[in-house]
Design an enzyme around this catalytic site. Structure first.
Site, PDB file in Angstrom:
ATOM      1  N   ARG A 297       0.836  -1.206   0.000  1.00 58.01           N
ATOM      2  CA  ARG A 297       0.000   0.000   0.000  1.00 58.01           C
ATOM      3  C   ARG A 297       0.865   1.248   0.000  1.00 58.01           C
ATOM      4  NH1 ARG A 297      -5.129  -1.686   3.971  1.00 58.01           N
ATOM      5  NH2 ARG A 297      -6.126  -2.917   2.330  1.00 58.01           N
ATOM      6  N   TYR A 438      -6.439  -0.675  -6.660  1.00 59.88           N
ATOM      7  CA  TYR A 438      -5.742  -1.911  -6.223  1.00 59.88           C
ATOM      8  C   TYR A 438      -5.025  -1.746  -4.888  1.00 59.88           C
ATOM      9  CZ  TYR A 438      -1.404  -0.680  -9.057  1.00 59.88           C
ATOM     10  OH  TYR A 438      -0.288  -0.126  -9.618  1.00 59.88           O
ATOM     11  N   GLU A 439      -4.716  -2.862  -4.273  1.00 61.86           N
ATOM     12  CA  GLU A 439      -4.195  -2.871  -2.887  1.00 61.86           C
ATOM     13  C   GLU A 439      -5.140  -2.157  -1.928  1.00 61.86           C
ATOM     14  OE1 GLU A 439      -1.840  -4.792  -2.180  1.00 61.86           O
ATOM     15  OE2 GLU A 439      -1.029  -5.142  -4.172  1.00 61.86           O
ATOM     16  N   GLY A 440      -6.429  -2.263  -2.197  1.00 59.22           N
ATOM     17  CA  GLY A 440      -7.419  -1.626  -1.328  1.00 59.22           C
ATOM     18  C   GLY A 440      -7.837  -0.279  -1.872  1.00 59.22           C
ATOM     19  N   GLN A 445      -8.926   2.082   2.410  1.00 62.36           N
ATOM     20  CA  GLN A 445      -7.907   2.825   3.176  1.00 62.36           C
ATOM     21  C   GLN A 445      -8.588   3.686   4.241  1.00 62.36           C
ATOM     22  OE1 GLN A 445      -4.837   1.953   2.355  1.00 62.36           O
ATOM     23  NE2 GLN A 445      -5.711   0.838   0.618  1.00 62.36           N
TER      24      GLN A 445
END
Lengths: 596, 596
Positions: A297, A438-440, A445
């Site tokens: 992240r 992506y990656e949350g 977040q």
């Protein structure tokens, strides 16, 4: 479309904001001083400017390409990756025990930014490999570490993260990929994973897939998920490659951006079961994955900064070259380069201030990571860990959201030419769109920021940061320059708005979660905006000191002007979010679901 | 990816905000009542939903295609255009004398929005043809009108606007295309025009190019530009087609979006000179073009609203279908459709409020246009003309800037699927990017707002609008409902911010133009935001009245909730712009040009 790595600005942030000299006092980082940083960054800049950046547009025109289970990457990528690996860049932040360089994240982050600015699609392969290395360092057995990490650091193999399934995206509790225990201690893996970045490619000899799956009989939900190594080719005890494993790339996606980076659908176990090796303990997979995901992240936040930098450079270049219309102040008699026009300057300064602000924020967060992991004093480690964890959703969420704004302005500065693909500005705009997903996603977040990072400790960390900002405000007042006074007023107003929101979020977090979470993304935007603005204020103070000492006047004056611009044009957004969060949550809940 | 025209919301705006009943009292518009509007919109919706919308994604996949000077459009486009023309849609707002329907813009604008929401690339052909018709109505001779307008209204021919050249984009003073007078009263045209939308295609028998060029010996700069008709095929006096003219499409652009719409490079005069016919008087070309451009700018604003509507509908559909995670308030036991999550609702409401707000603003502006052109009372015409002219840069600039935000949120709601092209959400995001550029960038709109629309009359029109907003604030206070009170407070704060900015712009406009123009785009954003929010406040009052009368409760409650959301989440942005404009202009000017 040439790219120049912003080495000077990076070194300024390391020296004056992240206090690299203090990092270099931590045992193990003795050589990580400013001279080292400069040498590393200049070498990194050379490779990226000369070899990797020129492949960026090429990758967009000739994306990776799937046929019969194989993926061909863009011509030139494999050779560039070989050079990248041979330069030792994959191991920059990894332990020397496994062939890495063991440099602090404070320096490594700058290299990551440079690589991503050069070529985001290319950079994803090393980025995912870093994630796989991180996961094995965290939870792998000694044997797994010895077997899998060195070849990844050497760039002979690469790594992937296999989380998403068609029904399980943000919600990993829905993962259905199965792992059946075998008598020999291995597992057979069956299932479909989607959106697997570099899940198949032709740039390395082997691919180490890290796969989330559910062991037969494991509990439902997130508590029943385990992590497995599933190599593309099985690995013999001596490290040589054995049989092809039962994992196949059945297709790749046709995407808006990052087209050179293959986004794969991977099918596990269609021919009897893919052989997998448990990492750590059963049912603790999500925990391990989260450690790795925090690193990823943070890196995605750097990608946002990287694309912003690249878009800024390109826009400045165009604005200097393109001649159109007479400036409103009559400073040029006829048509002038458009950089003379106030609104073009406003756009360029917005791009620049957002980019430098986010870079400053990320650099300071990286230094906190280094202290949190390596400082000899446990209390220092604890404080830095809390600060770093608070910053991760801001670095990821805010820097990527602003990359949309910056790359969009980049197209806008180019006018009609920006809409023509060959110009190249549009690619950054398309590429940037994935970063908030992506990656949350930004909402994920923001949930993290509200739940784990703010409500859980009753706002203690969030308020401790506010106290540090107040100290910067006092220093600005003490400076007394016109610019410092102007920035002080904006910073104070933004910090007060932030504190009001933190109080609101803490109070509502449990009492009225819909109210708290209705403001989660605005809270993230406010907090990210403030943290970057705070660092720009610190940068202004440092630049004033350097200027007084007679050092590098042009750079320092530009830094002061940029910090002032950030305060006047970016920090001023904070109050609006405060008003929406505190006064606007009812409006989010009011509309009946069937009325949308 | 089905599309439903928002007929109900359009009729609400016409009835309650634009006072269509008053338009219908203007001589010539007697039949333009709500029943007519409803019948027209429903018919328009049918054609667009069934025939034109399904070609939108097809056009993105199979864009228009150039070979040897010919352009093939996406399969299905030509047939759809035939149906469009046969339905009489090209002539909707044009005079009945030339075969049009003579409907007011208040109704026509809604049809334009529907067409653009269905298929932006397709809609550009009729839009440019409208522009050509408008130009000939304004400045063409009777003979030119008779010869060229009816075939365009019938859809047998289409029209183009040829302004841009490689060195002349926003700055038309740099136009170099030459027109050499011939003994027979015609001209020979030589030059290169770029970015010509539908400059060549296979959907009509002939193309009527309207071309800006400089007559031999004409003065330098904008005062030496004339307007010419240059038909693709010369037209005989009886309207039949003659010889092919000397204009060739030498290439089309490879673009970020609106891929089905061919963007042509046109070469004039390579084989001896293209035959052109002067429109109006020599050297007055820019004046005529500006009349046409004002209509086109308003229409581009509608394109922004249209894409926003389309993106909103698609996002709602996905948010209802996609199941992921348990809602924070525990309202659903397990994983729920993501529309249950507060941040998804915040995103959808942001999209909806911005879309409905801009639609309301545009509808009210259209009614002012109708009154300005057709009302029997000269003073009413004058006031409405001033209001309409003030609104054009806001409808164009603000509605298109918000289309970036709305289409970006549309992708975001889709998560990873949004980044996959086949999902379709990304197309709206790509298409939207041109809207802030063509027909004058946002900065050009903002210059118009500052210079011609605010400074020139000393802020009189801008302040007259503020007085009208104060009247709405009073009505909100009088209503006394909780929602009305909440909206009143936000509207007042935003209107006060606007008035402060108007005072600043008027004061600085001549004294310190760099200061005024450094805030031009933020001023446009503030003013557009406020105008849309004002109309949403009026919509809330109307919805409360309708609700009290027992009419259409579900629709009216949703309108009230949307208006409240606009106030709490969108109007709250205004104060930040005010602070940046008034306090931040120095920061724009400070950075030396070589320090960027």
């Amino acid at each position: 479309m040439s790219f120049k790595a912003p080495v000077k600005d990076m070194l300024f942030a390391m020296e004056h904001l992240a206090q690299l000299d203090q990092i270099a006092q931590i045992p193990g980082f003795e050589e990580a001083n400013l001279e080292t940083a400069q040498a590393v960054l200049e070498e990194c800049a050379r490779l990226n400017e000369e070899v990797i950046a020129p492949l960026n547009w090429e990758g967009d025109k000739n994306p990776s390409w799937w046929q019969d289970g194989e993926v061909r990457t863009t011509p030139g990528f494999a050779e560039a990756f070989r050079q990248y690996a041979q330069g030792g860049w994959q191991g920059l932040q990894h332990p020397t025990d496994f062939g890495g360089q063991g440099l602090p994240k404070t320096i490594g982050a700058a290299c990551t930014e440079i690589l991503n600015a050069a070529n985001l699609s290319f950079a994803l392969c090393p980025l995912l490999t870093d994630g796989a290395i991180e996961a094995l360092l965290t939870a792998g057995s000694d044997k797994q570490k010895r077997l899998y990490i060195p070849p990844m650091i050497e760039g002979r193999w690469t790594g992937t993260m296999n989380l998403t399934e068609p029904q399980a995206g943000s919600d990993l509790s829905l993962v259905r990929t199965r792992a059946e225990p075998q008598p020999d201690g291995t597992y057979k893996i069956f299932g479909t994973k989607i959106f697997i970045t570099y899940g198949e490619h032709d740039m390395a000899e082997n691919i180490v897939h890290l796969v989330l799956a559910r062991v037969t009989g494991a509990p439902e939900g997130v508590k029943g998920i385990s992590l497995f190594i599933v190599p593309k080719f099985l690995v013999n005890p001596d490290g040589s490659l054995g049989a092809r494993n039962d994992v196949r790339c059945v297709s790749i996606e046709h995407k808006l951006g990052i087209k050179a980076s293959p986004t794969c659908v991977l099918q596990y176990g269609d021919a009897g079961g893919a052989i997998g090796y448990l990492v750590g303990e059963e049912n603790r997979g999500l925990e391990y994955m989260f450690i790795m995901m925090n690193a990823a992240r943070y890196a995605v936040g750097l990608q946002g900064i990287a694309l912003s930098e690249r878009a800024y450079q390109k826009a400045v270049q165009y604005a200097r070259d393109r001649v159109q219309s007479r400036p409103v102040d009559g400073s040029v008699a006829g048509a002038a380069p458009i950089i003379h026009h106030p609104d073009v300057r406003r756009m360029l300064l917005t791009m620049r201030a957002l980019t430098e602000g986010c870079r400053a924020m990320a650099t300071v967060a990286a230094a906190a990571y280094d202290a949190a992991h390596h400082h000899p004093d446990a209390e220092v480690r604890r404080q830095n860990q809390a600060f770093y964890e608070f910053m991760v959703p801001l670095v990821k969420g805010y820097s990527t959201e602003i990359s949309h704004e910056v790359t969009s302005l980049g197209v806008q500065v180019h006018g009609g030419m920006g809409f023509v693909e060959e110009t190249g500005a549009a690619q950054y705009y398309r590429d940037a769109k994935i970063l908030t997903i992506y990656e949350g996603t930004t909402a994920i977040q923001a949930n993290d920021l509200v739940g784990r990072k703010t409500v859980r400790d009753g706002g203690a960390t969030a308020r401790a940061v506010a106290a540090q900002i107040r100290a910067t405000e006092a220093a600005l007042s003490a400076s007394g320059s016109e610019a410092a006074r102007a920035v002080q007023a904006r910073l104070q107003a933004a910090r007060e708005a932030y504190e009001q929101v933190v109080d609101f979020i803490v109070a509502q977090g449990k009492a009225n979660p819909v109210a708290a979470y209705a403001g989660s993304v605005p809270y993230l935007m406010l907090a990210g905006n403030l943290m970057a603005g705070w660092q720009m204020a610190r940068a202004l103070l440092a630049a004033e000191r350097e200027l007084a000492a007679g050092r590098d006047a042009a750079f320092m004056r530009a830094k002061i002007a940029t910090a002032r611009f950030y305060a006047d044009h970016i920090l001023t957004r904070c109050a609006g979010w405060r008003d929406s969060i505190i006064g606007g949550h009812a409006a989010v809940a009011e509309m009946p679901l069937d009325a949308y």
